[in-house]
Design a protein around this motif. Sequence first.
Motif, short mmCIF file in Angstrom:
data_model
loop_
_atom_site.label_atom_id
_atom_site.label_comp_id
_atom_site.label_asym_id
_atom_site.label_seq_id
_atom_site.Cartn_x
_atom_site.Cartn_y
_atom_site.Cartn_z
N LEU A 62 103.14 24.72 -66.17
CA LEU A 62 104.15 25.51 -65.48
C LEU A 62 105.40 25.66 -66.33
O LEU A 62 105.69 24.84 -67.20
CB LEU A 62 104.52 24.85 -64.14
CG LEU A 62 103.42 24.77 -63.08
CD1 LEU A 62 103.91 23.96 -61.89
CD2 LEU A 62 103.00 26.16 -62.64
N ARG A 63 106.15 26.71 -66.07
CA ARG A 63 107.37 26.93 -66.84
C ARG A 63 108.34 25.76 -66.68
O ARG A 63 109.05 25.39 -67.61
CB ARG A 63 108.04 28.23 -66.38
CG ARG A 63 109.23 28.64 -67.21
CD ARG A 63 109.56 30.08 -66.99
NE ARG A 63 109.57 30.42 -65.58
CZ ARG A 63 109.73 31.66 -65.11
NH1 ARG A 63 109.88 32.67 -65.96
NH2 ARG A 63 109.73 31.90 -63.81
N ALA A 64 108.37 25.15 -65.48
CA ALA A 64 109.24 24.00 -65.24
C ALA A 64 108.56 22.69 -65.60
O ALA A 64 109.15 21.62 -65.45
CB ALA A 64 109.66 23.96 -63.77
N GLU A 85 101.28 27.55 -73.31
CA GLU A 85 101.07 26.11 -73.23
C GLU A 85 100.10 25.74 -72.11
O GLU A 85 100.17 26.26 -71.01
CB GLU A 85 102.42 25.42 -72.99
CG GLU A 85 102.40 23.93 -73.23
CD GLU A 85 103.80 23.33 -73.14
OE1 GLU A 85 103.97 22.16 -73.51
OE2 GLU A 85 104.71 24.03 -72.67
N ARG A 86 99.22 24.83 -72.44
CA ARG A 86 98.29 24.32 -71.44
C ARG A 86 97.98 22.86 -71.75
O ARG A 86 98.24 22.36 -72.85
CB ARG A 86 97.00 25.15 -71.41
CG ARG A 86 96.25 25.19 -72.72
CD ARG A 86 94.94 25.94 -72.56
NE ARG A 86 94.23 26.09 -73.82
CZ ARG A 86 92.95 26.43 -73.92
NH1 ARG A 86 92.26 26.64 -72.81
NH2 ARG A 86 92.36 26.56 -75.08
N LEU A 140 107.64 18.22 -56.46
CA LEU A 140 107.38 17.56 -57.74
C LEU A 140 105.93 17.77 -58.12
O LEU A 140 105.01 17.52 -57.33
CB LEU A 140 107.70 16.07 -57.63
CG LEU A 140 109.17 15.73 -57.39
CD1 LEU A 140 109.33 14.25 -57.08
CD2 LEU A 140 110.01 16.10 -58.59
N ALA A 141 105.71 18.23 -59.35
CA ALA A 141 104.37 18.57 -59.82
C ALA A 141 103.77 17.42 -60.61
O ALA A 141 104.47 16.70 -61.32
CB ALA A 141 104.42 19.83 -60.69
N PRO A 149 108.03 16.71 -65.28
CA PRO A 149 109.04 15.92 -65.98
C PRO A 149 109.86 14.99 -65.10
O PRO A 149 110.70 14.27 -65.60
CB PRO A 149 109.94 17.00 -66.60
CG PRO A 149 109.85 18.14 -65.63
CD PRO A 149 108.46 18.11 -65.06
N HIS A 150 109.68 15.00 -63.80
CA HIS A 150 110.58 14.24 -62.92
C HIS A 150 109.85 13.18 -62.10
O HIS A 150 110.25 12.88 -60.97
CB HIS A 150 111.31 15.20 -61.99
CG HIS A 150 112.08 16.27 -62.70
ND1 HIS A 150 113.10 15.99 -63.59
CD2 HIS A 150 111.96 17.62 -62.68
CE1 HIS A 150 113.59 17.13 -64.07
NE2 HIS A 150 112.91 18.12 -63.55
N LEU A 151 108.80 12.61 -62.65
CA LEU A 151 108.03 11.61 -61.90
C LEU A 151 108.34 10.18 -62.32
O LEU A 151 107.78 9.24 -61.77
CB LEU A 151 106.53 11.85 -62.06
CG LEU A 151 105.98 13.17 -61.51
CD1 LEU A 151 104.47 13.19 -61.66
CD2 LEU A 151 106.38 13.37 -60.06
#
Length: 837
Positions: free
Chosen positions: A307-309, A352-353, A399-400, A404-406
């Motif tokens: 994802l972009r984020a 990106e993948r 949150l995915a 980046p935020h885990l």
Amino acid sequence: MTGTPRTLAEELRTRTDRGLVGLLRARPDLLNPVPGDVTQLATRAGTRASVVRAVERLDRFVLQTAEALAVAPDPCPYDTLGALMGGDAGDPAVAAELPRAVAELRAQALVWGPDDRLRLVRTARELLTPSAAHPSPTGLGPTVAEAMAGMSPGLLQEIIATAGLPTTHDPVTAVAALTALFSDRDRMAALLDTAPAESVAVLDKLLWGPPYGGVTDRPAPHLQWLLDRGLLIPAGARNVVLPREAALHLRGGRAHHTPEPVPPALSPATERDPQLVDNAAANQAFTALATVEELLKEWDLGGPAVLRAGGMSVRDLKRTATALDTTEQLAAFWLELAYAAGLIASDGEADERFAATPAAEEWLQLPDHERWAALAAGWLAATRAPGIVGTADAKGRALAVLGPHLDRSPAPEVRRRALALLATLPPGTAVPATAVLARLQWERPLRGGAPAAGQAPAAADRTTAAPGPDPADDLRSRLAHWTLTEAELLGVTGRGALSTHGRTLIDTASDSTAPTPAETSAAATRAAVLLAPLLPEPVDHVLLQADLTAVAPGPLRRPLAEALGVLADIESKGGATVYRFTPGSVRRALDAGRSAAELQEFLATHSRTPVPQPLAYLIDDVARKHGQLRIGAAAAYVRCDDDALLSEILADRRAAALRLRRLAPTVLAAQTSPDQLLDGLRAMGYAPAAESAAGDVLIARADSYRTPPRTAPVPVPDGPPSPDPTLLTAAVRAIRAGDLAATAERKPVHAPAPAAPGALPRTTSAETLATMQAAVLTNSALWIGYVNADGAASQRVIAPVRVEGGFVTAYDHTSDEVRTYPLHRITGVAELADDSV
């Protein structure tokens, strides 16, 4: 130093080196940078950020002790503190544990002074003292003196007169008289005996906090009775507060409703056979390896887009969960586990993948127990928390997974501590998760379920204590709950009990709560050695059945599993894996370059049963048609020696989307790519084969897509790292030397004016040189002021060894090493008194 210390710095100066090492180990934030002397150490230990961090790491009883000191007189005798913790009736358990609590507070420099004058450091007192904005966890309010500050002298005199006290001539003595009344058990009991029942009921509601309540402009008679005698004191326009001394009398002298001197027990315990626990854990460990391996296989040719984020989309997470035959939350755990072990990462390309890393290829070739060790070590040290996937962040965004935020920095400590608690139980013993959570909340109450604070005032005649936050909702408890679940999934525990290899996993050489990566890896390797005999042995055969299925009676050896995975589709998993042969799976094997004869030979070699006739027919039938049509790149073309077959394709309405046209009797051209043409014709029931520009059949080997070399994600530290013994010893030595430089007695220096305390010595260049040369001859120590190349000034104690060429070579007591100093950077020098070094 003799006498009672007057400051924290003075007390720290009297501590042994071992005591200072204990302080720096418990509070590693004090080490960055290393304090120049004991005064700097004491100053840093009293800063708000450092005190908050230290208080957060206290267990519940030590914290309760600090809270009691915050509401006690300053300084507080030990006996007074004991009465606040145990109440008038006393509590043997509290009395037994209180010395430990005080010693812990002393060791962390939160309390100083002798037992008859215990002092909570000022910053900790400010944090824990009750106020209207920040109520104390004790539920106590301000003292009489604090609550009555600013009250008119006339009203004060009316209150003490109504309370039955003689009037005074000034507010100070009036407040003191009322305080003495509320603190006197007999006189206070006599006063309350005259109170209306409704008034006593109001006091009971405010007793354990919050101590604030609301009143109207015209209070009811039972409230007015309390106001008239100072048992309730106005705290604003329509608020009142129960003074601390009155509340303590009503509580029987206790500062806390329920002191908790001992941690909650890990019970009820369920005893199981340790061997059964180890076997269950080993089976789950093997399942974990198979799941991660299947994930890597699913992403062999590249995973989903990033994802972009950052992270994976919800749709891709659902697809991954379906592929792994599990829930989305568990799929998130397996993804994060592989990510923590460095097996998957983003490829960093423009589009990106995610994909497997080169390390994944190496991991797949390792023995099973070594692969488990890599996963376990990565999981134990990871700060990422897959349990929060799908929850909202501070901005309300979900949150995915792999996002980046885990990161949650307490996660490694909580994992290690939860497993350590299980390790204290006898082998094979399991306890409910709630027991583990309760113990962890006792050990770190402020980092878990914080005590209730800040409740809004309620009406005084209907005040009830507001409930605190649900302990199960705090991050630390959730991390512990996820730890127990994840440990079971990974095979660290079995049937709720810690396995033998699980005990070894958390047994590191380090005494700190944060072992080094090398220690964690070594422990995981030792654990894997214990796990290895328990893992099922791979088998080298399958059982072919007439319904076009093959049953693997156990885990297959890797080459056999890889080959069979190409030739057949997995239909079900479990103790035995069932593979199903289909035209598509056989064609996949043919596309990979295998001939029909090779497939027949492969099955006959690895099957304990004869190759069933339906399976042999299936392979021969698919092989007969395979490659009859050839597809290459023009944009794309189809060629076939049978022009009737091409005519059949052109006449088929399903081929309209391929936009075919005949170029020659045996050649069709298409306006689609070769891959799309290949898939389209196969969907129509044909079996085309791709060919190269030279006309050779292309072998569709399973070439793996891998990212560039990637390292595993670095855990986010939870504060400063734990210092090693070498650093602690050097730091204490430097602090002692700096303290000597700052406090050593100097011989008088002839100067125009005396230097201010703490200022650098000032002497002329000639005096400096002469003093240095004399010190070399007499082998004596000197106190110098020094300014380095960056302009930073410091004081040092040195023993000059040689003076030449504008430099002095000396042993520096501050840094405990021999150094060379330019003379022009020495601001001045003074001799030390004979007994200073």
